[in-house]
Write an enzyme that holds these catalytic residues in place. Sequence first.
Site, PDB file in Angstrom:
ATOM      1  N   LYS A   1     -24.729  34.014 -39.680  1.00 28.11           N
ATOM      2  CA  LYS A   1     -25.418  32.780 -40.051  1.00 28.11           C
ATOM      3  C   LYS A   1     -24.361  31.823 -40.595  1.00 28.11           C
ATOM      4  CE  LYS A   1     -28.345  30.895 -43.689  1.00 28.11           C
ATOM      5  NZ  LYS A   1     -29.280  31.173 -44.799  1.00 28.11           N
TER       6      LYS A   1
ATOM      7  N   ASN B   1     -36.015  34.285 -48.639  1.00 25.70           N
ATOM      8  CA  ASN B   1     -35.311  35.178 -49.549  1.00 25.70           C
ATOM      9  C   ASN B   1     -35.791  34.973 -50.984  1.00 25.70           C
ATOM     10  OD1 ASN B   1     -33.531  36.823 -50.913  1.00 25.70           O
ATOM     11  ND2 ASN B   1     -31.736  35.560 -50.555  1.00 25.70           N
TER      12      ASN B   1
END
Lengths: 66, 261, 377
Positions: free
Chosen positions: B98, B207
């Site tokens: 990422k 998250n």
Amino acid sequence: MIVVVNGKETELRDGQTLLELLEARDIPADGVVAELNRSIVPGADFGKTVLNDGDHLEVLRFVGGG
Amino acid sequence: MTKDILTIGGLELTSRLFTGTGKYRDDSLIPGVCEASGSQVITVALRRVDLESGTGNVMDFIPRHMRLLPNTSGARTADEAVRIARLARAMGCGDWIKIEVISDNRYLLPDGYETAKATEILANEGFVVLPYINPDLYVARSLVDAGAAAVMPLGAPIGTNRGIRTREMVRILIEEIDLPIVVDAGIGRPSEACEAMEMGADACLVNTAIATADDPAMMARAFGRAVRAGREAFLSGPGARAGMAVASSPLTGFLDAGTAA
Amino acid sequence: MSFYATCTEWMNAGLDERLAAMTETDVRRALGASNPGPLDLLAMLSPAATPHLETMARKASGLTLRHFGRTIHLFTPLYLSNFCTNHCVYCGFNSNNRIPRSQLTMEQVEAEARAIAATGLKNLLILTGDCRAKAGPDYLRDCVAVLRRHFPSVCIEIYAMEEAEYAALAAEGVDGMTMFQETYDEKLYPSLHPRGPKSDFRFRLDAPERACRAGMRVVNIGALLGLSDWRHDAFLTGLHAAWLMERHPEADIATSLPRMRPHVGAYQPATVVSDRDLVQVLLALRIFRPRLGITISTREAPAFRENLLPLGVTRMSAGVSTAVGGHAKSDGDGESVGQFEISDGRSVDEMCAVLRKHGYQPVFKDWEPIFADRGAA
Ligand code: SF4
């Protein structure tokens, strides 16, 4: 000799290998990745990678992140 | 009904919720979160080892079946992101990455130009690149050309938990970009993840909202369900909001009025 | 890349069965879709949608207002030449037809340009038949050079060209091209275009893409509705437009909705496209791609054109003659035959008055390049 380890000047015994440095600090070699003078050192080579005076070493590992 | 599969970098995923490993009060909560959410992709970051005091290893808590998605957090330039990505791959946990390039620490907004540069280099090296961006059409297009495997637009600035503030821009990416769109950052509640999926996003990355819940596993389950619900709503195609019945015909009445054809 | 693959895939996808199977639920879903896909377009073109034209009209009207405001772009065609080597069975310029053939000289082009410019129009669409020996690229370039002195925007509706030829015209100042596929039915196409360069279905199909690549700013496509099943052709027109829009976001993609009109030849339409059918096509395309430019030509009757105003039309022609050099009429040549008959012969002034009466602003020019030097980079 002096090696810059993770940005910090560190006094090391001459001829010390990367693997020896990790073992001396109880860091499991399979959980980290190392970059010596901007080149990645494959895990299998830790034992034969001898550190030299003035080297720049980065030792990294995965931590929590999003 | 055929199985609804999301394919990224050749990997077939049945869960469209990506999770992270940051900000937990105790990393031992992570396995429970993975199980409850059904997630198959999880992010980690790369940091210097503290050589003085050994700490626990987050990897011990990530179930084996999870696809690891290391991020390049900490990178301020394309070069740094590339360097971090190569190190992450050297860990031997796959080649997903990422890309996250941030040099403005006040707003934590990603730098699209540097991100595109890093994406191109890494895609050429065989990485499966998932860049984190502002939902900007031109940046997204340059990422397609650069070889990205998916695009991860932010819903709101990192850590703000403000929901999908960039709704209209994300919608444009969904319509225009032929890569999976993974909404990342800003999602604070399951209803917001659901909304992103209803809009047609391919997946969500959550998250903080899970990690900081009082009961992370329960919150993870809620997010898993919300993402699935939103996805099903999208697939089933919501009906027209207005009813079909129209009493008078001001716009098409001329067709019945026998006007000369 | 070519639209050909998409085109054949859908033409062989059982369109008739799919159209017949569409239900009110499908239409409802299409109208609710935030980004309608091919099946939504098909639903809106299906018989199931016909009873819901008013609902579609409301949606289309709102979308048009939002994206284009209350403006209608006006242009006029100028026929430069009616020499043609093709045998399009439905066309008055078909090389079998014994009609007087002519081609404007540069002096005549200048005269036409003055006559048209005097009406206030700024956007000119130049047309020729398909005869490279007479109206070749060099002739066109010369014409454009003359016309650009009078018109900031010159578009072409001519035979299919190579990309480099389009680029050369673009460099000369041509900013738009129109290319009608006539029908997307590849099996029917040869019988309608038996001989001549136009018989090459694929070369024509890819022409709009070549024009986009060559830097044309407005690319206008369309099918001559009535040649084949109008639902099929309208569907493929929509897909073709969407395909171009996706690959060429820098271009304005537009479509015209011509339907068969009587003309000199003996050909009569295969299917009759009613007013209701044409409205359905217009609405479906507007809802499918809200930013699509849509032209209704003077083939349509005045009252009908006015009724279409709120439904999604964005461009109209005015002051039209479909005969070669029909604007200046200085040489008293009454012989000239038009390509097709027009139903709306109103002048530019009359059209402007009508548009204002309906609450629309006639627009003569909606863009102009900032940089005069537009040579290839
Ligand atoms: S439609 Fe065009 S190409 Fe065909 S005969 Fe007429 S003028 Fe020629």
